[in-house]
Design an enzyme around this catalytic site. Structure first.
Site, short mmCIF file in Angstrom:
data_model
loop_
_atom_site.label_atom_id
_atom_site.label_comp_id
_atom_site.label_asym_id
_atom_site.label_seq_id
_atom_site.Cartn_x
_atom_site.Cartn_y
_atom_site.Cartn_z
N ASP A 168 0.81 -1.23 0.00
CA ASP A 168 0.00 0.00 0.00
C ASP A 168 0.84 1.27 0.00
O ASP A 168 0.30 2.35 0.26
CB ASP A 168 -0.94 -0.01 1.21
N ASP A 175 -6.97 -3.76 -5.63
CA ASP A 175 -6.60 -2.45 -5.07
C ASP A 175 -5.16 -2.07 -5.44
O ASP A 175 -4.80 -0.90 -5.50
CB ASP A 175 -6.70 -2.47 -3.54
#
Ligand code: GLY
Length: 402
Positions: free
Chosen positions: A122, A180
């Site tokens: 991330d 994602d």
């Protein structure tokens, strides 16, 4: 260099991050909505000062629970830690309120150590939404080094056998990649542009190509999770983690893919990514379960539609992505994307979604869904809903400047 030096840069440009120079189409924004947006941005400025007042040093906002009035926070290692500084900076760019800049400077200092975190995919969210915006507004060697270290850390998670960046650390026999992850590629493109080292670019392109191949169904909806065999590259399993079912279309996952392949086209000009983004947009926009206000249910296949919860965060991400994609595609599709984004911004600006001043822990928007199956962050405000809503409004405003 401190962000406070930004105080010297006035007036700041309203031309927004990404892709403006590559525009093909332009569309006419509505005056009334531009006025609403100005008010939303002023309200957001006030809300984020409320939020700042609720945080202890080193606490990052995560969610707010309206029922018991409790702020949920995280440390800098949570995947959302970049959205708070990113939103402060994007709001500062719009309002020139120095209080937001001072707060951004404070929280960036607490975030910087994540540049060396190799345990998460991330880092694009965490470091590019934060330091990427800081460096865009005030380029300096300190931010650049932090971003380069972050890109290096992210690259360590790439496996040439699977041709993907690993999303989640898990059992040694698993190699989990989630949709994602497309959002983290922007940081890698930035690193190649700045260093001339094409390895970052190649990782991003390889990851995106394998995502098209393995994450997408024939109708251009996406699986949430693909589990690879790290030794052979074979796909072992396609499933969900945050969606309703393995074969369902988790709303935010569709939004991440839409945004991710739009940015792939921006960065590479490869038409296959434009086609992918257009096909994803068609899946979303033509879906019979997309409500008239264009704020999706948390999963397009949630069992209790129309009683299912909406996910404002998926709406925000979709609006921002569509306001970029509409520039690149043919005029008729572009107008449809622009109109849909316009509807989303109007919906999110209504009291149904927008917080009343001084409420909601200082978040701008209500009603997002983080992880329904885990029972966490359900029908709460979330940092990324606000971040992409502010970005969408800024992108909409930029059409008025044409
Ligand atoms: N895993 C990121 C998200 O919840 O969208």
């Amino acid at each position: 260099m401190k962000l406070r030096s930004l105080l010297l840069i006035v007036p700041l440009t309203i031309v927004h991050l990404h892709g403006v120079a590559q525009q093909k189409n332009t569309f006419k924004p509505q005056k009334a909505l531009l006025t609403t947006i100005q008010k939303n941005l002023a309200d957001a400025d006030a809300q984020y000062k409320v939020m700042a007042g609720l945080l202890k040093p080193d606490q990052f906002p995560k969610a707010f629970h309206p029922k018991d009035g409790k702020m949920e926070t995280s440390n800098s290692g949570w995947w959302c830690s970049g959205f708070y500084p990113g939103t402060l900076l994007e709001l500062y760019e719009q309002t020139h309120d120095k209080t937001l800049l001072t707060e951004a400077d404070r929280i960036l200092a607490a975030l910087a150590k994540e540049q060396f975190n190799t345990h998460t995919h991330d880092l694009g969210f965490m470091m590019y939404c934060s330091f990427g915006n800081a460096n865009r507004l005030n380029p300096n060697p300190e931010y650049k080094q932090i971003l380069l270290n972050s890109a290096k850390s992210l690259s360590t998670r790439f496996n040439p056998v699977t041709g993907t960046i690993k999303s989640w650390d898990s059992k040694p026999t698993d190699y989990l990649v989630i949709i994602d992850n497309m959002m983290n590629l922007e940081l890698l493109f930035w690193a190649t542009k700045v260093t001339g080292d094409s390895s970052y670019y190649k990782i991003a392109v390889t990851h995106a190509n394998n995502t098209i191949k393995n994450h997408y169904r024939p109708d251009y909806s996406s699986y949430h999770v693909v589990n690879y065999d790290a030794n052979t590259g074979a796909v072992k399993q396609k499933k969900t983690a945050q969606g309703y079912a393995n074969e369902s279309a988790w709303a935010r996952g569709q939004a991440w893919g839409l945004y991710g392949f739009t940015l792939m086209y921006r960065e590479t000009k490869d038409k296959k990514y434009l086609d992918q983004a257009n096909n994803i947009a068609k899946f979303i926009l033509n879906n019979p379960n997309l409500p008239a206000d264009k704020i999706p249910y948390w999963d397009f296949n949630a069992p209790n539609i129309p009683g299912a919860l909406r996910d404002a965060s998926a709406g925000s991400i979709m609006a921002s992505a569509l306001l970029e994609l509409c520039r690149y595609t043919d005029k008729a599709d572009g107008q449809n994307y622009f109109n849909t984004a316009q509807t989303i911004i109007k919906s999110l600006s209504s009291p149904t979604y927008k917080s009343a001043p001084g409420t909601n822990g200082g978040f701008l928007l209500q009603h997002s869904v983080g992880h329904f199956p885990a029972g966490t962050e359900i029908d709460v405000p979330l940092t990324y809903a606000d971040y992409y809503f502010v970005e969408a409004m800024t992108r909409y405003k930029a059409f008025a400047a044409k």
